[in-house]
Design a protein around this motif. Structure first.
Motif, short mmCIF file in Angstrom:
data_model
loop_
_atom_site.label_atom_id
_atom_site.label_comp_id
_atom_site.label_asym_id
_atom_site.label_seq_id
_atom_site.Cartn_x
_atom_site.Cartn_y
_atom_site.Cartn_z
N GLN A 1 -25.54 66.84 22.94
CA GLN A 1 -25.30 65.58 22.09
C GLN A 1 -25.30 64.30 23.34
OE1 GLN A 1 -21.63 66.03 20.04
NE2 GLN A 1 -22.64 66.35 18.12
N PRO A 2 -26.42 64.32 23.90
CA PRO A 2 -26.40 63.44 25.31
C PRO A 2 -26.08 62.15 25.15
CG PRO A 2 -28.70 64.11 24.80
CD PRO A 2 -27.44 65.06 23.86
N ARG A 3 -26.66 61.51 24.23
CA ARG A 3 -26.35 60.07 23.87
C ARG A 3 -24.76 59.76 23.55
NH1 ARG A 3 -31.13 57.47 23.66
NH2 ARG A 3 -30.13 55.57 22.61
N VAL A 4 -24.27 60.59 22.82
CA VAL A 4 -22.69 60.76 22.67
C VAL A 4 -22.11 60.95 24.09
CG1 VAL A 4 -20.82 62.10 21.71
CG2 VAL A 4 -22.75 61.68 20.25
N ALA A 5 -22.48 61.93 24.59
CA ALA A 5 -21.79 61.97 25.92
C ALA A 5 -22.03 60.70 27.09
CB ALA A 5 -22.56 63.24 26.98
N VAL A 6 -23.06 59.84 27.03
CA VAL A 6 -23.44 58.77 27.53
C VAL A 6 -22.07 57.64 27.14
CG1 VAL A 6 -24.77 56.45 27.81
CG2 VAL A 6 -25.57 58.96 28.18
N ASP A 7 -22.10 57.61 25.71
CA ASP A 7 -20.89 56.76 25.19
C ASP A 7 -19.56 57.00 25.72
OD1 ASP A 7 -22.68 55.43 23.71
OD2 ASP A 7 -22.16 56.42 21.76
N TYR A 8 -19.34 58.13 25.78
CA TYR A 8 -18.19 58.53 26.61
C TYR A 8 -17.90 58.03 28.02
CZ TYR A 8 -16.74 61.06 22.26
OH TYR A 8 -16.17 61.59 21.10
N ALA A 9 -19.22 58.42 28.70
CA ALA A 9 -18.91 58.15 30.19
C ALA A 9 -18.91 56.60 30.53
CB ALA A 9 -20.33 58.78 30.79
N VAL A 10 -19.53 55.98 29.79
CA VAL A 10 -19.60 54.51 29.74
C VAL A 10 -18.15 53.99 29.74
CG1 VAL A 10 -20.22 52.30 28.56
CG2 VAL A 10 -21.99 54.09 29.23
N ALA A 11 -17.56 54.38 28.54
CA ALA A 11 -16.11 54.01 28.30
C ALA A 11 -15.10 54.41 29.30
CB ALA A 11 -15.57 54.80 26.98
N ASP B 1 -1.51 54.79 30.45
CA ASP B 1 -2.11 55.60 31.56
C ASP B 1 -3.41 55.60 31.60
OD1 ASP B 1 -2.84 57.42 33.43
OD2 ASP B 1 -0.97 58.80 33.08
N ALA B 2 -4.09 54.39 32.11
CA ALA B 2 -5.56 54.01 31.96
C ALA B 2 -6.56 55.30 32.67
CB ALA B 2 -5.99 52.81 32.62
N ASP B 3 -6.11 55.67 33.93
CA ASP B 3 -6.57 56.82 34.70
C ASP B 3 -6.89 58.07 33.88
OD1 ASP B 3 -6.67 55.01 36.54
OD2 ASP B 3 -5.79 56.25 38.24
N LEU B 4 -5.60 58.37 33.22
CA LEU B 4 -5.54 59.67 32.22
C LEU B 4 -6.47 59.63 30.97
CD1 LEU B 4 -4.59 62.30 31.70
CD2 LEU B 4 -2.54 61.47 30.80
N GLY B 5 -6.50 58.22 30.41
CA GLY B 5 -7.54 57.94 29.26
C GLY B 5 -8.95 58.22 29.84
N ALA B 6 -9.43 57.66 31.06
CA ALA B 6 -10.67 57.71 31.53
C ALA B 6 -10.94 59.33 31.73
CB ALA B 6 -10.63 57.23 32.98
N TYR B 7 -10.01 60.03 32.34
CA TYR B 7 -10.11 61.41 32.43
C TYR B 7 -10.41 62.34 31.43
CZ TYR B 7 -9.26 65.99 34.84
OH TYR B 7 -9.40 67.37 35.08
N MET B 8 -9.77 61.91 30.25
CA MET B 8 -10.08 62.52 29.08
C MET B 8 -11.18 62.09 28.41
SD MET B 8 -7.83 64.64 28.29
CE MET B 8 -7.09 64.85 30.06
N LEU B 9 -11.87 60.94 28.72
CA LEU B 9 -12.99 60.43 28.33
C LEU B 9 -14.25 61.46 28.99
CD1 LEU B 9 -12.56 56.79 27.94
CD2 LEU B 9 -13.39 58.26 26.09
N CYS B 10 -13.94 61.65 30.21
CA CYS B 10 -14.72 62.63 31.15
C CYS B 10 -15.04 63.73 30.24
CB CYS B 10 -14.31 62.61 32.53
SG CYS B 10 -14.75 61.33 33.40
N HIS B 11 -13.87 64.59 30.00
CA HIS B 11 -13.74 65.60 29.48
C HIS B 11 -14.73 65.90 28.02
CE1 HIS B 11 -11.17 67.48 32.10
NE2 HIS B 11 -10.11 67.16 31.53
N LEU B 12 -14.54 64.57 27.16
CA LEU B 12 -15.16 64.40 25.83
C LEU B 12 -16.42 64.41 26.30
CD1 LEU B 12 -12.82 61.98 24.21
CD2 LEU B 12 -13.60 64.53 23.20
#
Length: 417
Positions: free
Chosen positions: A231-241, A211-222
């Motif tokens: 931890q803004p740079r970590v946040a950028v990593d999750y957003a890029v993913a 479920d790619a959409d749900l995976g992306a949504y969880m990455l948004c939460h992270l």
């Protein structure tokens, strides 16, 4: 002879402890991976093949290990406190069974662990329950949804144990959604380590369900959680993913939300151009969209109000105070009155842009307005944000406006100044 009707993380950990083995050594004994044992003890359902392996391991265990296993699970005076707590975790869970006369904790736990063989209709009912829990959290705060989440997570785990192969992806996605929502409640409570663990578990389960959409949504939460942890740079990593996973999605609100999360992360990381580009992309995706029912999009809350609120926040971070205040004021005219936490958070975003504009009296007034909304929404995250908002006004603590704010805050027991 000791037997286990159904293995959960509690019994598995008890057997591991009885053998005095580490998670890695216990996993090797069962022919499993260390990560698998860790997941069991964190609450993930144990697959039938490992249920059988645990049965075999217990049946072959030496007498002293079996005795230790009994002791770990026996309701003694010390561990009975934990078992009584089990009966209190949710009004719709074991506590409800106790109300019906099921006083024995072990019996209550066993009853809660079972579910009939699931079908598509059952999945739909439980997903609708999830949507109701989400809306409770939106309107009243995380305490209103906690008991419901605990009970439903246990039910979905039980469904996975006897799930037809064709339905398994849907049930896995449902399990991931409940786990991710539990992470949201933990985040709201300020339990960041627990939230991260649940978000990651939900993301991995979403990928297992493909479920790619749900995976992306969880990455948004992270990504959002990383920002709250500074931890803004970590946040950028999750957003890029997240953007990579959602690139081909047909869910427009979700694509817009991923772009919004990327914009905020970029702003906090000092990436001005990336922030503004992401905001433009979100603006294009969000054109004509308004909040919808959760069944229509994982990002059901996305609409003009949310976009303007986040635009205001990003512009405040970029020190563009005047357009930031304008955007946040627009958001406040669009947010429905019943979404009190969203309105309060937007007021606190407005405060920061007003401070940059040296409008201290108005800044203090909007913090007070946010505090008044805690009468309807008991979100711990909101209470923390209000305390943080008051700290932003510390340089003007002696002013009349801030003294009046302190009086308003003192009247709200949720806030300690």
């Amino acid at each position: 002879m000791v037997s286990v009707r159904h293995w959960t993380g509690t019994e598995s950990k008890a057997l591991r402890s009885a053998f005095r083995l580490s998670q890695a050594d216990f996993a090797a004994k069962l022919g499993a991976h260390k990560r698998t044992v860790r997941y069991w003890e964190a609450g993930r359902a144990i697959r039938p093949v490992y249920q059988a392996a645990l049965d075999t391991t217990l049946s072959k265990a030496p007498d002293e290990v079996v005795a230790a296993f009994r002791d770990w699970l026996r309701p003694t005076e010390e561990n009975d406190v934990d078992r009584r707590q089990l009966l209190k975790v949710g009004a719709l869970g074991a506590g409800g069974l106790a109300t019906l006369g099921v006083a024995d904790a072990e019996r209550a736990r066993w009853l809660m662990s079972g579910a009939g063989r699931p079908d598509a209709a059952a999945v739909a009912v439980i997903r609708n329950t999830l949507y109701s829990a989400m809306q409770l959290d939106d309107m009243l705060g995380s305490p209103a949804a906690q008991g419901l989440v605990i009970a439903q997570q246990q039910l979905v785990e039980a469904m996975l144990r006897d799930c037809p192969p064709a339905l398994r992806p849907d049930v896995l996605s449902l399990h991931a959604e409940w786990t991710g929502f539990a992470g949201c409640l933990a985040w709201d409570e300020g339990e960041y380590a627990t939230a991260a663990r649940l978000y990651n578990l939900a993301r991995e389960t979403a990928h297992e369900a493909e479920d790619a959409d749900l995976g992306a949504y969880m990455l948004c939460h992270l990504s959002q959680l990383a920002l709250w942890q500074r931890q803004p740079r970590v946040a950028v990593d999750y957003a890029v993913a997240a953007r990579a996973w959602v690139a081909q999605s047909i869910d427009r609100p979700l694509r817009a939300y991923v772009a919004i999360r990327a914009a905020e992360a970029a702003a906090m990381a000092g990436q001005r151009a990336a922030c503004l580009t992401a905001l433009d992309e979100a603006d294009q995706d969000i054109a004509g969209l308004e909040p919808c029912h959760p069944s229509q999009s994982r990002a059901y809350f996305v609409g003009g109000a949310l976009f303007e609120s986040y635009r205001g926040n990003c512009l405040t971070i970029l020190r563009e105070a005047a357009p930031a205040a304008e955007a946040t004021r627009r958001a406040l005219t669009l947010i429905p009155l019943q979404y009190t936490r969203d309105r309060a958070m937007s007021l606190l975003e407005l405060e920061r842009s007003l401070i940059q504009l040296d409008e201290i009296a108005e800044a203090a007034a909007v913090v007070g307005d946010a505090a008044d909304l805690t009468a309807q929404n008991r979100s711990p995250r909101l209470a923390k944000a209000i305390r943080d908002g008051r700290r932003e006004l510390s340089p003007w603590a002696g002013s009349r406006a801030v003294r009046e704010l302190d009086d308003r805050l003192a009247a709200r027991d949720i806030v300690a100044v």
